[in-house]
Design a protein around this motif. Structure first.
Motif, PDB file in Angstrom:
ATOM      1  N   ALA A  66      -6.079  10.397  20.686  1.00  0.00           N
ATOM      2  CA  ALA A  66      -5.625  11.611  21.370  1.00  0.00           C
ATOM      3  C   ALA A  66      -6.545  12.788  21.058  1.00  0.00           C
ATOM      4  CB  ALA A  66      -4.187  11.927  20.972  1.00  0.00           C
ATOM      5  N   GLU A  67      -7.015  12.861  19.825  1.00  0.00           N
ATOM      6  CA  GLU A  67      -7.933  13.931  19.449  1.00  0.00           C
ATOM      7  C   GLU A  67      -9.258  13.806  20.203  1.00  0.00           C
ATOM      8  OE1 GLU A  67      -9.328  17.336  17.859  1.00  0.00           O
ATOM      9  OE2 GLU A  67      -7.274  16.541  17.679  1.00  0.00           O
ATOM     10  N   VAL A  68      -9.752  12.589  20.326  1.00  0.00           N
ATOM     11  CA  VAL A  68     -10.981  12.368  21.095  1.00  0.00           C
ATOM     12  C   VAL A  68     -10.773  12.766  22.550  1.00  0.00           C
ATOM     13  CG1 VAL A  68     -12.530  10.595  21.992  1.00  0.00           C
ATOM     14  CG2 VAL A  68     -11.871  10.559  19.579  1.00  0.00           C
ATOM     15  N   LEU A 135     -14.934   5.817  20.218  1.00  0.00           N
ATOM     16  CA  LEU A 135     -14.080   4.689  19.855  1.00  0.00           C
ATOM     17  C   LEU A 135     -14.732   3.855  18.755  1.00  0.00           C
ATOM     18  CD1 LEU A 135     -11.607   2.917  20.294  1.00  0.00           C
ATOM     19  CD2 LEU A 135     -12.853   1.758  22.130  1.00  0.00           C
ATOM     20  N   GLU A 136     -16.030   3.630  18.891  1.00  0.00           N
ATOM     21  CA  GLU A 136     -16.729   2.849  17.871  1.00  0.00           C
ATOM     22  C   GLU A 136     -16.655   3.528  16.509  1.00  0.00           C
ATOM     23  OE1 GLU A 136     -21.192   1.090  16.964  1.00  0.00           O
ATOM     24  OE2 GLU A 136     -20.551   1.327  19.057  1.00  0.00           O
ATOM     25  N   ARG A 137     -16.789   4.849  16.485  1.00  0.00           N
ATOM     26  CA  ARG A 137     -16.719   5.560  15.204  1.00  0.00           C
ATOM     27  C   ARG A 137     -15.324   5.424  14.578  1.00  0.00           C
ATOM     28  NH1 ARG A 137     -21.264   8.344  14.303  1.00  0.00           N
ATOM     29  NH2 ARG A 137     -22.560   8.911  16.103  1.00  0.00           N
ATOM     30  N   LEU A 138     -14.292   5.487  15.397  1.00  0.00           N
ATOM     31  CA  LEU A 138     -12.938   5.294  14.874  1.00  0.00           C
ATOM     32  C   LEU A 138     -12.774   3.891  14.294  1.00  0.00           C
ATOM     33  CD1 LEU A 138     -10.798   6.998  17.670  1.00  0.00           C
ATOM     34  CD2 LEU A 138     -11.177   7.849  15.340  1.00  0.00           C
ATOM     35  N   LEU A 139     -13.348   2.899  14.965  1.00  0.00           N
ATOM     36  CA  LEU A 139     -13.217   1.524  14.489  1.00  0.00           C
ATOM     37  C   LEU A 139     -14.054   1.274  13.238  1.00  0.00           C
ATOM     38  CD1 LEU A 139     -13.155  -0.360  17.897  1.00  0.00           C
ATOM     39  CD2 LEU A 139     -11.341  -0.358  16.180  1.00  0.00           C
ATOM     40  N   VAL A 140     -15.193   1.928  13.127  1.00  0.00           N
ATOM     41  CA  VAL A 140     -15.986   1.822  11.901  1.00  0.00           C
ATOM     42  C   VAL A 140     -15.163   2.318  10.710  1.00  0.00           C
ATOM     43  CG1 VAL A 140     -17.955   2.781  10.659  1.00  0.00           C
ATOM     44  CG2 VAL A 140     -18.265   1.920  12.979  1.00  0.00           C
ATOM     45  N   ALA A 141     -14.500   3.444  10.889  1.00  0.00           N
ATOM     46  CA  ALA A 141     -13.679   3.998   9.810  1.00  0.00           C
ATOM     47  C   ALA A 141     -12.521   3.066   9.476  1.00  0.00           C
ATOM     48  CB  ALA A 141     -13.160   5.379  10.198  1.00  0.00           C
ATOM     49  N   ARG A 142     -11.883   2.512  10.495  1.00  0.00           N
ATOM     50  CA  ARG A 142     -10.765   1.600  10.247  1.00  0.00           C
ATOM     51  C   ARG A 142     -11.242   0.334   9.542  1.00  0.00           C
ATOM     52  NH1 ARG A 142      -5.652   0.219  11.391  1.00  0.00           N
ATOM     53  NH2 ARG A 142      -5.165  -1.927  11.992  1.00  0.00           N
TER      54      ARG A 142
END
Length: 533
Positions: A66-68, A135-142
Motif C-alpha cells: 500500500a505504501e508503494v 516489489l522485488e525490494r520488499l521480497l528481498v527484505a522478507r
C-alpha cells in the motif's frame, strides 16, 4: 549423499524470491542464485493483479504494498501536472482505472462491482499499482527476515540431475541439493541445460519501454495512441514511454538500448519529428515471442515464471503469472521435501498452472493482433473499443485482467471450491488472510461443530484449525484453505445438518477426501495440536 540445501533456486527476481520465502516458511533450506549484484532497476511490470495482491496480503505484506502504491499514485499525479503545465489545459483525471486490453482503456465507472468475483479479496482488492522493482525490494527484505540464503553475483553454469538430487554448478562452485527450480527468466539457463522443450510462436514485433528525459514531448498524446506506423504510450509516470513496431523482431535482442534507438522508434511510431530523448534512466526491449514448456517438471528440476512461459507484456500478466506459479509450487515442493506429500502432489503443479499459462499466451497474442497498424485490425479494434464502453464488456475484461476468474479443477460441488478463498471477517476480529501468515493450510470451523473439527485430528502439523463465527456469512459452515489460498473444500450450514452428524454426511466425507488429497494420511495428534498450529 549429503545436501548443501534442500532446494536451489536459480534466479532472484520476484518469482524466485517468492518461491524461496514460501519454502523458508515451511522450514525448507533454500539457496537462491542471482547473477545481478543489486536489485534490477530496469523498468518492467508496473502493477500486480488481484491474485498476487491476495498472496502478499495473506503473508502479511499488504502494508508495504500500500505504501508503494501511494508513491505510484503521486507519480501519476505529477505526470498530469506536467502535462497541464505544458498547456494541456483540457486534460482531466480519467475515471477509475480498470485495466486495458490492447491499449483500450477500461473505465472503472462502468465496472459492475456487484459481481461476486470482485467481492472476495478484501483489502487486497484495493492494491495494484506496485512496480516490479519495488516489489522485488520488499521480497528481498522478507527473504532476509526468513533466513533465505541469497547469493548475489552468482550464476548457474551447469547441472547434473539424478534420482536422488541435483548438483548445481555455479560461477562460485558447486552445490548439492534435493531439487533445483529455474526462476531465471525467459532465456532460462535451467530450461536449456535440463532440456525442456519450448514450443510456441516466433516474435513478430519490436517493443521498447523506458523512463527518459526528453524535449518536444508536448506534441505526444497522453496514454495509448495508434498510428499508421505502430503504437505508442506516453505516461502515466513522468518520462515513461512505450513503442511498438510491427515490422519484425529486433536484430539484436541483447544489445544495450540506447537513447538513439528509443528516439528513432518514438519518432517513427508517433510521427512527432522533434521529440528528442536527452537522457535514459531505464530501458528495455521486448517482443511477442510466445512459448511454454509442456511440463513444468523434469524429475528433480522444475521451472516457474518466465522460465516456463514467455509472451508479450501486454495486459501486465507476466509478473503475476510467475507469482502464481511460485505460490502454487512452494507448499507442494516443501511437503515433498519434508516427506509429507501425498502421492502425485507435485504433479498437480503443472496440472493447475499450465492451463493458466496457456490462457495468458493466447490473451497476449490476441492483443498483438488487435494492435496491428493495418485496416482489418483497426476495424476490429473499433468494434472492441465500442464493446468496452458497456458495463458487461468492461466487467468481462476487468475480471480477466485482474485474475479473479482463475480457478483450478478441483473436486467438490460448493461454489467456493477451487477458487481463491474469500477474505472473511471473523468474530474474533481477524480476517481469513490473517490466519494464513504462517503459510500453513487452514480448516475454518464457522459453526462450532465438533464433528467438523474431529476431521482435523492427525493434521495438526499440516493444517491449522480455527473456530470462529462469520456474521456476514451465516450460511457458511466451514472452509478448507490450502497454503496458496485456494479453497479445497467448503460447505454450507444446510449441508451439515445437526441431526445427521453421526451418519458422516457427504460434505464431511468430502472434507476427509480433500484433507487426504492435499495433505496425506492423518498422523497422531489432538485437536489442541491443530488449534495451536
Amino acid at each position: 549423499m549429503k545436501h548443501d540445501a534442500d532446494v536451489v533456486v536459480a534466479g532472484g527476481g520476484p518469482v524466485g524470491l517468492m518461491l524461496a520465502c514460501e519454502l523458508a516458511l515451511a522450514d525448507v533450506s533454500v539457496v537462491v542464485l542471482e547473477r545481478l549484484t543489486e536489485v534490477d532497476t530496469t523498468i518492467k511490470a508496473g502493477a500486480i493483479n488481484t491474485p498476487s495482491a491476495e498472496a502478499f496480503y495473506r503473508r502479511g505484506m499488504l502494508p508495504g504494498l500500500a505504501e508503494v502504491q501511494r508513491g505510484a499514485i503521486e507519480k501519476f499525479s505529477s505526470f498530469l501536472r506536467q502535462r497541464q503545465a505544458a498547456g494541456a489545459t483540457a486534460l482531466k483525471r480519467p475515471p477509475k482505472f480498470a485495466g486495458h486490453f490492447a491499449g483500450i482503456m477500461l473505465r472503472g465507472d462502468l465496472l459492475d462491482e456487484s459481481d461476486p468475483d470482485f467481492d472476495a479479496a478484501g483489502p487486497a482488492g484495493d492494491v495494484g499499482l506496485v512496480p516490479q522493482e519495488a516489489l522485488e525490494r520488499l521480497l528481498v527484505a522478507r527473504a532476509a527476515e526468513l533466513g533465505v540464503d541469497l547469493r548475489r553475483g552468482v550464476h548457474l553454469t551447469g547441472l547434473d540431475a539424478g534420482e536422488d538430487g541435483v548438483t548445481a554448478h555455479t560461477s562460485d562452485g558447486s552445490l548439492r541439493a534435493g531439487w533445483l527450480v529455474g526462476c531465471d527468466g525467459g532465456r532460462s539457463t535451467v530450461r536449456r541445460l535440463a532440456g525442456f522443450p519450448f514450443p510456441g510462436t516466433a516474435p513478430e514485433i519490436t517493443g521498447h519501454q523506458a523512463i527518459v528525459e526528453m524535449t518536444g514531448a508536448d506534441a505526444l498524446g497522453a496514454g495509448w495512441n495508434w498510428t499508421d506506423t505502430g503504437t505508442y504510450a506516453h505516461g502515466p509516470m513522468p518520462g515513461r514511454i512505450l513503442t511498438v513496431e510491427f515490422d519484425g523482431p529486433p536484430a539484436d535482442r541483447e544489445a544495450p538500448v540506447t537513447a538513439e534507438e528509443l528516439q528513432t522508434s518514438l519518432r517513427h511510431v508517433s510521427g512527432v519529428p522533434d521529440v528528442t530523448i536527452t537522457k535514459v534512466h531505464s530501458a528495455t526491449r521486448f517482443t511477442d515471442n510466445a512459448r511454454q514448456v509442456p511440463d513444468y517438471r523434469a524429475g528433480r528440476v522444475l521451472l516457474a515464471g518466465d522460465a516456463a512461459h514467455v509472451h508479450s507484456p501486454f495486459g501486465g500478466q507476466g509478473l503475476n503469472l510467475g507469482i502464481g506459479d511460485a505460490l502454487n509450487l512452494g507448499w507442494k515442493l516443501a511437503a515433498t521435501v519434508r516427506g509429507r506429500a501425498p502421492e502425485g502432489l507435485l504433479d498437480t503443479y503443472t496440472a493447475e498452472r499450465h492451463p493458466i499459462g496457456a490462457w495468458v499466451l493466447e490473451w497476449t497474442r490476441a492483443q498483438v493482433a488487435l494492435m496491428r497498424p493495418e485496416p482489418h485490425a483497426r476495424a476490429l479494434r473499433g468494434v472492441i473499443a465500442e464493446l468496452a464502453g458497456s458495463v458487461d464488456a468492461t466487467t468481462f475484461f476487468a475480471k480477466k485482467i485482474s485474475g479473479v476468474w482463475q480457478r483450478y479443477d478441483l473436486p467438490g460441488t460448493h461454489p467456493l471450491t477451487s477458487r481463491s478463498a474469500p477474505d472473511l471477517e471473523l468474530s474474533d476480529g481477524s480476517r481469513l488472510a490473517d490466519q494464513l501468515h504462517g503459510g500453513q493450510a487452514l480448516l475454518l470451523d464457522l459453526v462450532d461443530d465438533p464433528e467438523l473439527r474431529k476431521r482435523a485430528l492427525g493434521y495438526g502439523d499440516r493444517v491449522r484449525l480455527v473456530t470462529a463465527a462469520c456474521p456476514r456469512r451465516p450460511g457458511l459452515a466451514g472452509l478448507l484453505v490450502r497454503p496458496d489460498g485456494c479453497t479445497a473444500w467448503a460447505a454450507d450450514v444446510a449441508d451439515v445438518p445437526a441431526d445427521a452428524r453421526d451418519a458422516a454426511p457427504a460434505p464431511l466425507d468430502e472434507l476427509d477426501a480433500a484433507l487426504r488429497r492435499w495433505f496425506g494420511a492423518p498422523g497422531t495428534g489432538t485437536l489442541e495440536d491443530a488449534a495451536a498450529a
